[in-house]
Design a protein around this motif. Sequence first.
Motif, PDB file in Angstrom:
ATOM      1  N   ARG A 145       0.908  -1.249   0.029  1.00 49.91           N
ATOM      2  CA  ARG A 145       0.067  -0.149   0.002  1.00 49.91           C
ATOM      3  C   ARG A 145       0.709   1.276  -0.002  1.00 49.91           C
ATOM      4  O   ARG A 145       1.650   1.608   1.042  1.00 49.91           O
ATOM      5  CB  ARG A 145      -1.048  -0.110   1.181  1.00 49.91           C
ATOM      6  CG  ARG A 145      -1.962   1.154   1.215  1.00 49.91           C
ATOM      7  CD  ARG A 145      -2.787   1.107   2.539  1.00 49.91           C
ATOM      8  NE  ARG A 145      -1.883   1.399   3.533  1.00 49.91           N
ATOM      9  CZ  ARG A 145      -1.261   2.765   3.987  1.00 49.91           C
ATOM     10  NH1 ARG A 145      -1.732   3.847   3.242  1.00 49.91           N
ATOM     11  NH2 ARG A 145      -0.761   2.816   5.314  1.00 49.91           N
ATOM     12  N   CYS A 146       0.722   2.039  -0.950  1.00 51.67           N
ATOM     13  CA  CYS A 146       1.682   3.152  -1.124  1.00 51.67           C
ATOM     14  C   CYS A 146       0.942   4.328  -0.383  1.00 51.67           C
ATOM     15  O   CYS A 146      -0.300   4.360  -0.273  1.00 51.67           O
ATOM     16  CB  CYS A 146       1.613   3.686  -2.602  1.00 51.67           C
ATOM     17  SG  CYS A 146       2.491   5.029  -2.863  1.00 51.67           S
ATOM     18  N   THR A 147       1.698   5.131   0.596  1.00 48.17           N
ATOM     19  CA  THR A 147       0.987   6.173   1.183  1.00 48.17           C
ATOM     20  C   THR A 147       0.717   7.284   0.467  1.00 48.17           C
ATOM     21  O   THR A 147      -0.014   8.181   0.938  1.00 48.17           O
ATOM     22  CB  THR A 147       2.154   6.678   2.361  1.00 48.17           C
ATOM     23  OG1 THR A 147       3.199   7.178   1.430  1.00 48.17           O
ATOM     24  CG2 THR A 147       2.475   5.548   3.099  1.00 48.17           C
ATOM     25  N   HIS A 148       0.901   7.349  -0.930  1.00 47.15           N
ATOM     26  CA  HIS A 148       0.185   8.462  -1.577  1.00 47.15           C
ATOM     27  C   HIS A 148      -1.399   8.491  -1.874  1.00 47.15           C
ATOM     28  O   HIS A 148      -2.032   8.848  -1.515  1.00 47.15           O
ATOM     29  CB  HIS A 148       1.298   8.606  -2.951  1.00 47.15           C
ATOM     30  CG  HIS A 148       0.245   9.656  -3.844  1.00 47.15           C
ATOM     31  ND1 HIS A 148       0.198   9.438  -5.134  1.00 47.15           N
ATOM     32  CD2 HIS A 148      -0.068  10.713  -3.709  1.00 47.15           C
ATOM     33  CE1 HIS A 148      -0.433  10.496  -5.708  1.00 47.15           C
ATOM     34  NE2 HIS A 148      -0.676  11.360  -4.664  1.00 47.15           N
ATOM     35  N   ASP A 149      -1.450   7.106  -2.616  1.00 54.14           N
ATOM     36  CA  ASP A 149      -2.783   6.899  -2.935  1.00 54.14           C
ATOM     37  C   ASP A 149      -3.150   5.595  -2.917  1.00 54.14           C
ATOM     38  O   ASP A 149      -4.071   4.824  -3.688  1.00 54.14           O
ATOM     39  CB  ASP A 149      -3.269   7.546  -4.348  1.00 54.14           C
ATOM     40  CG  ASP A 149      -4.663   7.651  -4.580  1.00 54.14           C
ATOM     41  OD1 ASP A 149      -5.224   7.918  -3.657  1.00 54.14           O
ATOM     42  OD2 ASP A 149      -5.011   7.583  -5.778  1.00 54.14           O
ATOM     43  N   ASP A 150      -2.645   4.748  -2.097  1.00 53.46           N
ATOM     44  CA  ASP A 150      -2.938   3.333  -1.744  1.00 53.46           C
ATOM     45  C   ASP A 150      -2.634   2.297  -2.954  1.00 53.46           C
ATOM     46  O   ASP A 150      -3.218   1.411  -3.269  1.00 53.46           O
ATOM     47  CB  ASP A 150      -4.396   2.969  -1.579  1.00 53.46           C
ATOM     48  CG  ASP A 150      -4.831   3.783  -0.028  1.00 53.46           C
ATOM     49  OD1 ASP A 150      -4.001   4.071   0.577  1.00 53.46           O
ATOM     50  OD2 ASP A 150      -5.976   4.139   0.207  1.00 53.46           O
ATOM     51  N   GLY A 151      -1.590   2.814  -3.791  1.00 49.80           N
ATOM     52  CA  GLY A 151      -1.255   1.994  -4.979  1.00 49.80           C
ATOM     53  C   GLY A 151      -0.744   0.631  -4.533  1.00 49.80           C
ATOM     54  O   GLY A 151      -0.187   0.560  -3.276  1.00 49.80           O
ATOM     55  N   PRO A 152      -0.561  -0.345  -5.556  1.00 48.34           N
ATOM     56  CA  PRO A 152      -0.054  -1.547  -5.258  1.00 48.34           C
ATOM     57  C   PRO A 152       1.382  -1.740  -5.188  1.00 48.34           C
ATOM     58  O   PRO A 152       1.873  -2.191  -6.104  1.00 48.34           O
ATOM     59  CB  PRO A 152      -0.719  -2.282  -6.476  1.00 48.34           C
ATOM     60  CG  PRO A 152      -0.638  -1.607  -7.444  1.00 48.34           C
ATOM     61  CD  PRO A 152      -0.938  -0.017  -6.890  1.00 48.34           C
TER      62      PRO A 152
ATOM     63  N   HIS B  22       2.219   6.223  -9.335  1.00 48.60           N
ATOM     64  CA  HIS B  22       2.835   7.482  -9.930  1.00 48.60           C
ATOM     65  C   HIS B  22       4.323   7.441  -9.460  1.00 48.60           C
ATOM     66  O   HIS B  22       4.914   8.822  -9.587  1.00 48.60           O
ATOM     67  CB  HIS B  22       2.227   8.575  -8.997  1.00 48.60           C
ATOM     68  CG  HIS B  22       0.557   8.439  -9.135  1.00 48.60           C
ATOM     69  ND1 HIS B  22      -0.056   8.109  -7.995  1.00 48.60           N
ATOM     70  CD2 HIS B  22      -0.226   8.894 -10.108  1.00 48.60           C
ATOM     71  CE1 HIS B  22      -1.282   8.120  -8.341  1.00 48.60           C
ATOM     72  NE2 HIS B  22      -1.446   8.327  -9.657  1.00 48.60           N
ATOM     73  N   GLY B  23       5.020   6.601  -9.284  1.00 48.56           N
ATOM     74  CA  GLY B  23       6.488   6.539  -9.306  1.00 48.56           C
ATOM     75  C   GLY B  23       7.224   6.973  -8.043  1.00 48.56           C
ATOM     76  O   GLY B  23       8.534   7.312  -7.976  1.00 48.56           O
ATOM     77  N   ALA B  24       6.373   7.057  -6.859  1.00 56.16           N
ATOM     78  CA  ALA B  24       7.131   7.350  -5.419  1.00 56.16           C
ATOM     79  C   ALA B  24       8.154   6.120  -5.319  1.00 56.16           C
ATOM     80  O   ALA B  24       7.756   4.966  -5.537  1.00 56.16           O
ATOM     81  CB  ALA B  24       6.119   7.645  -4.477  1.00 56.16           C
TER      82      ALA B  24
ATOM     83  N   LEU C 130       8.550  12.242  -3.505  1.00 53.10           N
ATOM     84  CA  LEU C 130       7.106  12.513  -3.677  1.00 53.10           C
ATOM     85  C   LEU C 130       6.588  11.620  -4.990  1.00 53.10           C
ATOM     86  O   LEU C 130       7.666  11.579  -5.960  1.00 53.10           O
ATOM     87  CB  LEU C 130       6.899  14.018  -3.899  1.00 53.10           C
ATOM     88  CG  LEU C 130       7.281  14.963  -2.638  1.00 53.10           C
ATOM     89  CD1 LEU C 130       7.262  16.471  -3.273  1.00 53.10           C
ATOM     90  CD2 LEU C 130       6.274  14.559  -1.467  1.00 53.10           C
ATOM     91  N   PRO C 131       5.480  11.510  -4.909  1.00 57.48           N
ATOM     92  CA  PRO C 131       4.046  12.201  -4.147  1.00 57.48           C
ATOM     93  C   PRO C 131       3.901  11.407  -3.018  1.00 57.48           C
ATOM     94  O   PRO C 131       2.927  12.085  -2.341  1.00 57.48           O
ATOM     95  CB  PRO C 131       3.157  12.188  -5.399  1.00 57.48           C
ATOM     96  CG  PRO C 131       3.268  10.885  -6.085  1.00 57.48           C
ATOM     97  CD  PRO C 131       4.543  10.609  -6.451  1.00 57.48           C
ATOM     98  N   ALA C 132       4.637  10.442  -2.756  1.00 58.01           N
ATOM     99  CA  ALA C 132       4.311   9.834  -1.153  1.00 58.01           C
ATOM    100  C   ALA C 132       5.100  10.499  -0.225  1.00 58.01           C
ATOM    101  O   ALA C 132       6.306  11.130  -0.398  1.00 58.01           O
ATOM    102  CB  ALA C 132       4.419   8.482  -1.356  1.00 58.01           C
TER     103      ALA C 132
HETATM  104  S1  FES Z   1      -0.428   5.736  -5.416  1.00 57.60           S
HETATM  105 FE1  FES Z   1       1.868   5.423  -5.190  1.00 57.60          FE
HETATM  106  S2  FES Z   1       2.907   7.264  -6.008  1.00 57.60           S
HETATM  107 FE2  FES Z   1       0.706   7.647  -5.947  1.00 57.60          FE
END
Ligand code: FES
Length: 104
Positions: A44-51, A67-69, A81-83
């Motif tokens: 779980r990414c802290t930016h937008d819950d990405g995998p 998004h590449g964090a 960023l963005p995380a």
């Molecule tokens: S959800 Fe991971 S960088 Fe945006």
Amino acid sequence: MSRWITVANVNELPPGQRKIIVLEGKKIGIIRTADGVFHAIEDRCTHDDGPLAEGELDGNAIICPRHGARFDLATGKALTLPAFGFTGHWPVRVEGDKVQLEFQ
Ligand code: FES
């Protein structure tokens, strides 16, 4: 109370490989870096819950596919960023041919 839980066999995770498990409702990536070190990081990414655990590996970092964090696999800390902040991270050990994580 913490406990060590077997999550993989060493042989099923050659360097550069990963598997995703679910432990008490949490998705966790068990990841072995190219230099052979095992890590356990929340999927779980802290930016937008990405995998996060599906991301590309780069040394001791993993790159969120959304998004590449970048995150430090050793600590769960967001490096770019963005995380920001920390995602979940658990200590890992190898006992014989078993990969175990310390779950609390
Ligand atoms: S959800 Fe991971 S960088 Fe945006």
